[in-house]
Design a protein around this motif. Sequence first.
Motif, short mmCIF file in Angstrom:
data_model
loop_
_atom_site.label_atom_id
_atom_site.label_comp_id
_atom_site.label_asym_id
_atom_site.label_seq_id
_atom_site.Cartn_x
_atom_site.Cartn_y
_atom_site.Cartn_z
N ARG A 84 13.51 -23.96 5.65
CA ARG A 84 13.75 -25.14 6.49
C ARG A 84 15.15 -25.14 7.08
N ALA A 85 16.12 -24.68 6.29
CA ALA A 85 17.51 -24.69 6.73
C ALA A 85 17.87 -23.46 7.56
N GLY A 86 16.95 -22.50 7.66
CA GLY A 86 17.24 -21.29 8.40
C GLY A 86 18.22 -20.38 7.68
N ARG A 87 18.29 -20.51 6.36
CA ARG A 87 19.18 -19.67 5.56
C ARG A 87 18.42 -18.46 5.03
N PRO A 88 19.15 -17.43 4.61
CA PRO A 88 18.47 -16.28 3.97
C PRO A 88 17.76 -16.74 2.70
N LEU A 89 16.69 -16.05 2.35
CA LEU A 89 15.96 -16.40 1.14
C LEU A 89 16.81 -16.06 -0.08
N PRO A 90 16.76 -16.92 -1.10
CA PRO A 90 17.57 -16.67 -2.29
C PRO A 90 17.02 -15.50 -3.11
N LYS A 91 17.92 -14.84 -3.79
CA LYS A 91 17.51 -13.77 -4.70
C LYS A 91 16.84 -14.38 -5.93
N SER A 92 15.99 -13.59 -6.59
CA SER A 92 15.31 -14.09 -7.77
C SER A 92 15.59 -13.19 -8.96
N GLY A 93 16.15 -13.77 -9.99
CA GLY A 93 16.36 -13.03 -11.23
C GLY A 93 15.08 -12.88 -12.03
N MET A 94 14.04 -13.62 -11.64
CA MET A 94 12.78 -13.56 -12.38
C MET A 94 12.09 -12.20 -12.23
N LEU A 95 12.38 -11.47 -11.19
CA LEU A 95 11.76 -10.16 -11.03
C LEU A 95 12.16 -9.22 -12.17
N ILE A 96 13.44 -9.22 -12.50
CA ILE A 96 13.90 -8.36 -13.59
C ILE A 96 13.42 -8.91 -14.94
N VAL A 97 13.37 -10.23 -15.08
CA VAL A 97 12.87 -10.83 -16.34
C VAL A 97 11.41 -10.47 -16.55
N LEU A 98 10.61 -10.60 -15.49
CA LEU A 98 9.19 -10.27 -15.60
C LEU A 98 9.00 -8.77 -15.88
N THR A 99 9.73 -7.94 -15.18
CA THR A 99 9.62 -6.49 -15.39
C THR A 99 10.00 -6.12 -16.82
N ALA A 100 11.12 -6.63 -17.29
CA ALA A 100 11.57 -6.32 -18.66
C ALA A 100 10.59 -6.89 -19.68
N GLY A 101 10.10 -8.11 -19.43
CA GLY A 101 9.15 -8.72 -20.35
C GLY A 101 7.86 -7.93 -20.47
N ILE A 102 7.34 -7.50 -19.33
CA ILE A 102 6.10 -6.70 -19.34
C ILE A 102 6.34 -5.36 -20.04
N LEU A 103 7.51 -4.77 -19.83
CA LEU A 103 7.83 -3.50 -20.50
C LEU A 103 7.88 -3.70 -22.02
N VAL A 104 8.52 -4.76 -22.48
CA VAL A 104 8.60 -5.03 -23.92
C VAL A 104 7.21 -5.30 -24.49
N ILE A 105 6.40 -6.08 -23.76
CA ILE A 105 5.04 -6.35 -24.21
C ILE A 105 4.22 -5.07 -24.29
N THR A 106 4.36 -4.21 -23.29
CA THR A 106 3.63 -2.94 -23.28
C THR A 106 4.04 -2.05 -24.44
N LEU A 107 5.33 -1.95 -24.68
CA LEU A 107 5.80 -1.12 -25.80
C LEU A 107 5.35 -1.70 -27.14
N THR A 108 5.35 -3.02 -27.27
CA THR A 108 4.89 -3.65 -28.50
C THR A 108 3.39 -3.41 -28.69
N ALA A 109 2.62 -3.51 -27.61
CA ALA A 109 1.17 -3.25 -27.69
C ALA A 109 0.93 -1.79 -28.07
N ALA A 110 1.72 -0.87 -27.50
CA ALA A 110 1.56 0.54 -27.84
C ALA A 110 1.86 0.78 -29.32
N ALA A 111 2.90 0.14 -29.83
CA ALA A 111 3.25 0.27 -31.25
C ALA A 111 2.12 -0.30 -32.12
N LEU A 112 1.53 -1.39 -31.68
CA LEU A 112 0.42 -1.99 -32.43
C LEU A 112 -0.77 -1.04 -32.49
#
Length: 116
Positions: A84-112
Amino acid sequence: MAEINGPHDGGSEPDYRFTLANERTFLAWLRTALGLLAGGVAVHQLVPNPTALSSVLAGLCVVLAAVLAASAYPRWRQVQTAMRAGRPLPKSGMLIVLTAGILVITLTAAALVVFS
């Protein structure tokens, strides 16, 4: 010009295609959170002979789901306000959180799988 602090405050109406794309992204974050929540519940309920590792896996899924669900609306709002303001879109730290979270979940599932 008035300060734009919210997704409906002043500014110019963004192209509806961008508004709808922002809404689809918001809904995708919620679908991902629901999928993680369902995965956490499934691990907790359906893993035979539950162990500490299966409880950790279920907990990780549920916690990541909560983080995603809690951050989806604020992210939608930030993007809508920026458009609305015509500003650049803000960056999102959630991309790295989601990526790291999925990696940890995957490694935990593999260990299981390997150690059960």
